[in-house]
Motif scaffolding. Structure first.
Motif, PDB file in Angstrom:
ATOM      1  N   GLN A 156       0.761  -1.116   0.093  1.00  0.00           N
ATOM      2  CA  GLN A 156       0.109   0.003  -0.009  1.00  0.00           C
ATOM      3  C   GLN A 156       0.840   1.431   0.122  1.00  0.00           C
ATOM      4  O   GLN A 156       0.521   2.271  -0.787  1.00  0.00           O
ATOM      5  CB  GLN A 156      -0.886   0.029   1.111  1.00  0.00           C
TER       6      GLN A 156
ATOM      7  N   ARG B 237      -4.472   8.308   6.669  1.00  0.00           N
ATOM      8  CA  ARG B 237      -3.282   8.158   5.899  1.00  0.00           C
ATOM      9  C   ARG B 237      -2.720   9.598   5.387  1.00  0.00           C
ATOM     10  O   ARG B 237      -3.122  10.640   5.372  1.00  0.00           O
ATOM     11  CB  ARG B 237      -3.773   7.839   4.631  1.00  0.00           C
TER      12      ARG B 237
ATOM     13  N   GLU C 195      -7.183   5.699  -1.193  1.00  0.00           N
ATOM     14  CA  GLU C 195      -6.554   7.060  -1.574  1.00  0.00           C
ATOM     15  C   GLU C 195      -7.869   7.926  -1.669  1.00  0.00           C
ATOM     16  O   GLU C 195      -7.508   9.215  -1.171  1.00  0.00           O
ATOM     17  CB  GLU C 195      -5.951   7.126  -2.742  1.00  0.00           C
ATOM     18  N   ASN C 196      -8.794   7.702  -2.188  1.00  0.00           N
ATOM     19  CA  ASN C 196     -10.131   8.624  -2.437  1.00  0.00           C
ATOM     20  C   ASN C 196     -11.372   7.866  -2.065  1.00  0.00           C
ATOM     21  O   ASN C 196     -12.430   8.214  -1.963  1.00  0.00           O
ATOM     22  CB  ASN C 196     -10.376   8.976  -3.930  1.00  0.00           C
TER      23      ASN C 196
ATOM     24  N   ASP D 267       1.793   1.989  -3.579  1.00  0.00           N
ATOM     25  CA  ASP D 267       0.600   2.077  -4.304  1.00  0.00           C
ATOM     26  C   ASP D 267       0.912   0.996  -5.609  1.00  0.00           C
ATOM     27  O   ASP D 267       0.562   1.346  -6.584  1.00  0.00           O
ATOM     28  CB  ASP D 267       0.742   3.443  -4.987  1.00  0.00           C
TER      29      ASP D 267
ATOM     30  N   TYR E 282      -0.900  10.230   2.747  1.00  0.00           N
ATOM     31  CA  TYR E 282      -1.237  10.863   1.527  1.00  0.00           C
ATOM     32  C   TYR E 282      -2.675  11.292   1.251  1.00  0.00           C
ATOM     33  O   TYR E 282      -2.874  11.987   0.242  1.00  0.00           O
ATOM     34  CB  TYR E 282      -0.944   9.583   0.416  1.00  0.00           C
ATOM     35  N   TRP E 283      -3.528  11.575   2.381  1.00  0.00           N
ATOM     36  CA  TRP E 283      -4.829  12.077   2.165  1.00  0.00           C
ATOM     37  C   TRP E 283      -4.771  13.655   1.900  1.00  0.00           C
ATOM     38  O   TRP E 283      -3.963  14.262   2.806  1.00  0.00           O
ATOM     39  CB  TRP E 283      -5.822  11.701   3.476  1.00  0.00           C
TER      40      TRP E 283
ATOM     41  N   ARG F  27      -4.002   3.109  -3.915  1.00  0.00           N
ATOM     42  CA  ARG F  27      -3.585   3.192  -2.680  1.00  0.00           C
ATOM     43  C   ARG F  27      -4.352   1.680  -2.108  1.00  0.00           C
ATOM     44  O   ARG F  27      -5.025   1.670  -0.969  1.00  0.00           O
ATOM     45  CB  ARG F  27      -3.738   4.228  -1.588  1.00  0.00           C
TER      46      ARG F  27
END
Length: 302
Positions: free
Chosen positions: A61, A152, A103-104, A64, A154-155, A85
């Motif tokens: 994860q 996360r 991720e989204n 990615d 990366y959010w 992700r």
């Protein structure tokens, strides 16, 4: 002579250490089986899912990526980059790979050639999900997934809770219905059902408990009961109805909820587990930076 004796002693110690990693597993683990590290060098491995041929697909994860363990040659191959992700994975009967792409905060359908086909779920009642985590596809159609909150780095969105809690959801086969099936858990994570589609297990890792439910024809869950006093990150089952939980290695419970085995894994965290290979007698384990296999007596179910 002394060197030979020491070599034999060292070999015996190493062998004993390998066998000693498995406690109480005589009924399920193959004789003289050892835990084998297939490959390391990953960041955090998760979400193993097996296809019809017994190949196992798993995620890294933080990077990615999705990889495939080719069961025949016992080798790891890259499958997909830019996975949203992806965390948890599960195969549909038609070969479509379902991914919890957080991720989204979505559910994706991925084709056999490693391309995103479509977004299956992007929100619930117009609000983003917390972060879909693990998935189980019902044999007769539809799927269940858990939606805990793990913020996360990366959010780009608000890292706080999006929904009014951390819940379990059902998505119908045609995608027309999405509804909650349990709203009373602390942090649901691992999820798996039985091959007859009648029973669902959900691990509440936040409460350190795993629950068992009966599945209704319409997808709703009834008769919630405590299965065992242990939560789990990932889960799988075998042909005898045993349930495999992860975290500190792999802990195995029989269908009554009694612990029958523990498989130690040399990692700070064991995230997930599935049965792979064509005969489904190889336990495939994702554990932080590495993946492992273990030969079993029992078969997995798919």
């Amino acid at each position: 002579m002394q060197k030979i004796t020491l070599s034999i002693a060292l070999l015996l110690c190493l062998s004993f250490g390998a066998f000693a990693q498995i406690e109480g597993g005589k009924a399920i683990v193959a004789k003289n089986a050892e835990l084998v590290k297939v490959q390391d060098g990953f960041s955090f491995t998760e979400g193993p899912a097996v296809n019809r041929m017994g190949d196992v697909f798993f995620t890294d994860q933080p990077n990615d990526k999705i990889y495939m363990w080719a069961a025949g040659p016992n080798e790891i191959r890259p499958f997909m980059e830019n996975t949203g992700r992806a965390n948890g994975l599960y195969f549909k009967l038609d070969g479509t790979l379902i991914a919890a792409a957080d991720e989204n905060n979505e559910l994706w359908a991925i084709s056999r050639d490693g391309k995103k086909e479509k977004v299956l779920v992007s929100s619930f009642k117009g609000v983003k999900l917390n972060g879909p985590n693990d998935i189980w596809v019902v044999p007769k159609g539809g799927l269940y997934f858990t939606d805990p909150l793990y913020a996360r780095p990366y959010w780009e969105r608000d890292p706080e809770m999006q929904q009014d809690g951390e819940h379990v959801y059902f998505l119908s086969e045609d995608g027309a219905q999405l509804f909650r099936v349990d709203e009373d858990l602390v942090k649901p994570n691992g999820i798996v059902g039985t091959p007859d589609g009648k029973t669902l297990y959900v691990a509440d890792i936040g409460a350190k408990k795993t629950y068992k439910y009966d599945i209704r024809e319409d997808g709703y869950l009834i008769n919630k009961t405590l299965f065992c006093e242990m939560g789990s990150d990932g889960m799988t089952t075998d042909e005898k109805g045993n349930v495999y939980l992860t975290g500190d290695g792999v802990t195995v419970f029989n269908k009554k909820g009694d612990q029958i085995a523990h498989i130690a894994v040399p990692s700070k965290w064991t995230a997930n587990v599935v049965f792979g290979a064509l005969d489904r007698r190889t336990l495939f384990i994702t554990a932080t930076d590495a993946v492992y296999t273990l030969k079993m007596k029992v078969r997995g179910v798919w």
